[in-house]
Design a protein around this motif. Structure first.
Motif, short mmCIF file in Angstrom:
data_model
loop_
_atom_site.label_atom_id
_atom_site.label_comp_id
_atom_site.label_asym_id
_atom_site.label_seq_id
_atom_site.Cartn_x
_atom_site.Cartn_y
_atom_site.Cartn_z
N ASP A 1 38.24 78.24 49.73
CA ASP A 1 39.68 77.83 49.89
C ASP A 1 39.98 79.08 50.47
O ASP A 1 41.28 79.80 50.91
N GLY A 2 39.17 80.02 51.40
CA GLY A 2 39.85 80.64 53.01
C GLY A 2 40.04 82.13 52.12
O GLY A 2 40.79 82.65 52.89
N LEU A 3 39.73 83.13 51.80
CA LEU A 3 39.46 83.60 50.78
C LEU A 3 38.20 84.67 51.78
O LEU A 3 36.50 84.14 52.38
N PHE A 4 38.61 85.68 52.56
CA PHE A 4 37.85 86.18 53.07
C PHE A 4 37.79 88.28 52.47
O PHE A 4 38.75 87.88 52.18
N VAL A 5 36.99 89.02 52.82
CA VAL A 5 37.12 90.73 52.81
C VAL A 5 36.14 91.02 54.20
O VAL A 5 35.66 90.94 54.65
N VAL A 6 37.63 92.00 54.43
CA VAL A 6 37.73 92.89 55.81
C VAL A 6 38.18 94.41 55.91
O VAL A 6 39.37 94.13 54.64
N GLY B 1 36.40 83.41 40.42
CA GLY B 1 35.45 82.61 40.99
C GLY B 1 36.98 81.42 41.26
O GLY B 1 36.01 80.38 42.47
N GLU B 2 37.69 81.37 41.14
CA GLU B 2 39.19 80.32 41.41
C GLU B 2 39.54 80.62 42.52
O GLU B 2 40.04 79.17 43.23
N GLY C 1 42.77 88.07 39.41
CA GLY C 1 42.53 87.79 38.36
C GLY C 1 41.86 86.53 38.68
O GLY C 1 40.38 86.14 38.81
N TRP C 2 42.19 85.53 39.72
CA TRP C 2 42.46 84.30 40.04
C TRP C 2 40.36 84.56 40.87
O TRP C 2 39.67 83.73 41.09
#
Length: 66
Positions: free
Chosen positions: A30-35, A24-25, A19-20
């Protein structure tokens, strides 16, 4: 780390973490990647952005009993 691993560390349900991400929280800053279609979080970046450093007490502890 994966979303379930992050959820365990921050003591939240994995659906909460998803949910975060959806709201967009948590984002690239914030260190989010999509791999390969999976969300991965870079823990040192997430920790630095999301958690405030602990304040160290110097000297005496103030008296708040008044």
């Amino acid at each position: 780390m994966t979303v379930p691993e992050l959820a365990k560390i921050v003591r939240r349900n994995r659906k909460t973490v998803y949910g975060w991400i959806a709201t967009g929280e948590i984002d690239e800053a914030d260190g989010l990647f999509v791999v390969q279609g999976r969300f991965l979080i870079h823990w040192p970046t997430f920790r630095a952005k999301q958690f405030k450093p602990r304040e160290k007490l110097h000297g005496q502890v103030p008296d708040f009993s008044e």
